[in-house]
Design a protein around this motif. Structure first.
Motif, mmCIF file in Angstrom:
data_model
loop_
_atom_site.group_PDB
_atom_site.id
_atom_site.type_symbol
_atom_site.label_atom_id
_atom_site.label_comp_id
_atom_site.label_asym_id
_atom_site.label_seq_id
_atom_site.Cartn_x
_atom_site.Cartn_y
_atom_site.Cartn_z
ATOM 1 N N ALA A 1 11.902 -16.789 -62.356
ATOM 2 C CA ALA A 1 12.661 -15.720 -61.693
ATOM 3 C C ALA A 1 11.723 -14.679 -61.098
ATOM 4 N N LYS A 2 10.636 -14.365 -61.814
ATOM 5 C CA LYS A 2 9.665 -13.396 -61.280
ATOM 6 C C LYS A 2 8.999 -13.941 -60.024
ATOM 7 N N VAL A 3 8.653 -15.243 -60.054
ATOM 8 C CA VAL A 3 8.009 -15.844 -58.890
ATOM 9 C C VAL A 3 8.983 -15.879 -57.710
ATOM 10 N N TRP A 4 10.244 -16.207 -57.976
ATOM 11 C CA TRP A 4 11.254 -16.248 -56.901
ATOM 12 C C TRP A 4 11.455 -14.863 -56.288
ATOM 13 N N GLU A 5 11.492 -13.842 -57.154
ATOM 14 C CA GLU A 5 11.655 -12.474 -56.657
ATOM 15 C C GLU A 5 10.470 -12.063 -55.789
ATOM 16 N N ALA A 6 9.249 -12.438 -56.227
ATOM 17 C CA ALA A 6 8.071 -12.113 -55.430
ATOM 18 C C ALA A 6 8.050 -12.896 -54.127
ATOM 19 N N THR B 1 10.688 -13.988 -52.387
ATOM 20 C CA THR B 1 11.674 -13.431 -51.442
ATOM 21 C C THR B 1 11.257 -12.060 -50.935
ATOM 22 N N ALA B 2 10.467 -11.337 -51.739
ATOM 23 C CA ALA B 2 10.045 -10.001 -51.309
ATOM 24 C C ALA B 2 8.870 -10.065 -50.348
ATOM 25 N N THR B 3 8.053 -11.089 -50.483
ATOM 26 C CA THR B 3 6.870 -11.222 -49.610
ATOM 27 C C THR B 3 6.845 -12.608 -48.990
ATOM 28 N N PRO B 4 7.693 -12.864 -48.021
ATOM 29 C CA PRO B 4 7.690 -14.193 -47.386
ATOM 30 C C PRO B 4 6.403 -14.419 -46.608
ATOM 31 N N ALA B 5 6.096 -15.703 -46.435
ATOM 32 C CA ALA B 5 4.862 -16.102 -45.721
ATOM 33 C C ALA B 5 3.614 -15.539 -46.417
ATOM 34 N N ALA B 6 3.609 -15.587 -47.761
ATOM 35 C CA ALA B 6 2.478 -15.087 -48.552
ATOM 36 C C ALA B 6 1.778 -16.249 -49.228
ATOM 37 N N SER B 7 0.508 -16.026 -49.607
ATOM 38 C CA SER B 7 -0.265 -17.053 -50.300
ATOM 39 C C SER B 7 0.087 -17.055 -51.781
ATOM 40 N N VAL B 8 -0.366 -18.105 -52.494
ATOM 41 C CA VAL B 8 -0.099 -18.195 -53.929
ATOM 42 C C VAL B 8 -0.703 -17.012 -54.667
ATOM 43 N N THR B 9 -1.886 -16.601 -54.218
ATOM 44 C CA THR B 9 -2.555 -15.470 -54.884
ATOM 45 C C THR B 9 -1.732 -14.195 -54.767
ATOM 46 N N ILE C 1 1.523 -13.976 -54.194
ATOM 47 C CA ILE C 1 2.776 -14.116 -54.936
ATOM 48 C C ILE C 1 2.528 -13.960 -56.430
ATOM 49 N N ALA C 2 1.432 -14.538 -56.937
ATOM 50 C CA ALA C 2 1.122 -14.413 -58.363
ATOM 51 C C ALA C 2 0.865 -12.965 -58.746
ATOM 52 N N GLU C 3 0.140 -12.251 -57.889
ATOM 53 C CA GLU C 3 -0.118 -10.826 -58.182
ATOM 54 C C GLU C 3 1.175 -10.022 -58.151
ATOM 55 N N ALA C 4 2.051 -10.305 -57.188
ATOM 56 C CA ALA C 4 3.312 -9.565 -57.100
ATOM 57 C C ALA C 4 4.225 -9.877 -58.278
ATOM 58 N N ALA C 5 4.183 -11.115 -58.779
ATOM 59 C CA ALA C 5 5.035 -11.501 -59.900
ATOM 60 C C ALA C 5 4.417 -11.146 -61.239
ATOM 61 N N ASP D 1 -2.716 -21.662 -47.875
ATOM 62 C CA ASP D 1 -1.342 -22.042 -47.515
ATOM 63 C C ASP D 1 -0.397 -20.881 -47.775
ATOM 64 N N THR D 2 0.673 -20.834 -47.037
ATOM 65 C CA THR D 2 1.676 -19.771 -47.209
ATOM 66 C C THR D 2 2.998 -20.390 -47.641
ATOM 67 N N TRP D 3 3.795 -19.580 -48.326
ATOM 68 C CA TRP D 3 5.096 -20.010 -48.858
ATOM 69 C C TRP D 3 6.183 -19.074 -48.349
#
Length: 318
Positions: free
Chosen positions: A23-28, A30-38, A40-44, A80-82
């Motif tokens: 859920a934390k990863v999904w929230e991050a 959706t909040a930061t689209p087109a972001a890298s894994v790094t 997203i991990a920091e945001a989550a 890569d971006t997600w």
């Protein structure tokens, strides 16, 4: 095996509500689209492997799209971006999510990825913000040089102190050894002289001319040894003849008259150059030269060799 595209599974994502860490990863996401894994991990607030696992699951379920990274102008691989996929996204006539202008060149590649295929390994994040700098600044270099200069100065001072202490210790040891040698030499000289005087006195009382003559020579030699020991215990005089060895070498006083006077004083005795040198306080080499000259001139007589012994020329022999 099914080959439906990722976009075809978005019909069931209307009420997508993951739980736990996902859920934390999904929230991050959706909040930061087109972001890298790094990012997203920091945001989550999770680790990168955890974020990668969750994003891969989202993609397999049709709730996320992974866009391979391009290369920068310098040739470096971009991460890569997600991006999230929602059920109400606008689709084309085939049911796919239309590509955005930024990802139009990679849309076909993304759409052909099988939902059952494992996710391709993500390229390492080599952005410049993660690259540590190793360049030393000028102030840092100057500080290191100053510290090294101070260290060298301290080391030199310590070595000089240790060397000075060692030299002082050696000097003290040498002085102690010299004093002990002087005491031993003096005791031996006095003992030998005492023995010579006693023996000579006994020869005189017993009317033994040979022993008496030998005893007198031993007394002369012993007296010279005592004088030598006395000179080592007293400061050397700076004036007068015969005050020191240096004074003997530089004294203008002739040597041969003193040698002749000594031989004449004891006409019945023969002396070596070393014995006369001890009595006169002169060098044995100079006395030997004087005796050779006197012998050539007929003023002294060589009576034996090895060692050479000289005596005064008697009037009847002249």
């Amino acid at each position: 095996m099914a080959t439906n595209t990722v976009a075809e599974k978005t019909d069931t994502s209307a009420e997508f509500r993951p739980e736990g860490t996902a859920a934390k990863v999904w929230e991050a996401l959706t909040a930061t689209p087109a972001a890298s894994v790094t990012m997203i991990a920091e945001a989550a607030g999770v680790s990168r492997p955890t974020a990668t696992k969750a994003l891969t699951a989202f993609a397999e379920a049709g709730h996320a799209i992974r866009t391979p990274g391009r290369r920068s102008e310098e040739g470096r691989a971009q991460p890569d971006t997600w991006a999230p996929v929602f059920s109400d996204d606008v689709r084309d006539q085939d049911g796919d999510v239309p590509p955005t202008p930024d990802t139009a060149a990679d849309a076909a590649v993304t759409a052909d990825v099988s939902i059952d295929a494992p996710a391709a390994p993500e390229a390492p994040d080599t952005t410049t913000e993660d690259t540590p700098t190793t360049t030393m600044s000028f102030p840092d270099a100057m500080r290191i040089l100053e510290q090294e200069a101070e260290r060298r100065a301290a080391a030199e001072a310590e070595l000089a102190r240790a060397q000075s202490e060692e030299e002082a210790r050696r000097q003290q040891a040498a002085e102690s050894l010299a004093k002990a040698r002087m005491v031993e030499d003096t005791r031996r000289a006095l003992t030998d002289l005492l023995n010579a005087v006693t023996t000579t006195y006994a020869a005189l009382l017993s009317d033994d001319d040979t022993a008496f003559t030998t005893g007198l020579e031993a007394i002369y030699s012993g007296t010279a040894d005592v004088r030598k020991a006395i000179r080592t215990t007293q400061p050397k005089a700076t004036t007068g003849w015969g005050s020191s060895r240096g004074g003997d070498r530089s004294a203008p006083r002739p040597l041969r008259p003193d040698v002749v006077a000594h031989l004449t004083k004891y006409p019945d005795l023969a002396f070596t150059a070393n014995e006369i040198a001890k009595v006169l306080g002169r060098s044995s080499g100079a006395v030997a030269n004087a005796l050779d000259t006197l012998a050539r001139n007929g003023e002294a007589e060589l009576v034996s060799e090895r060692p050479n012994r000289f005596r005064a020329v008697k009037p009847q022999d002249a």
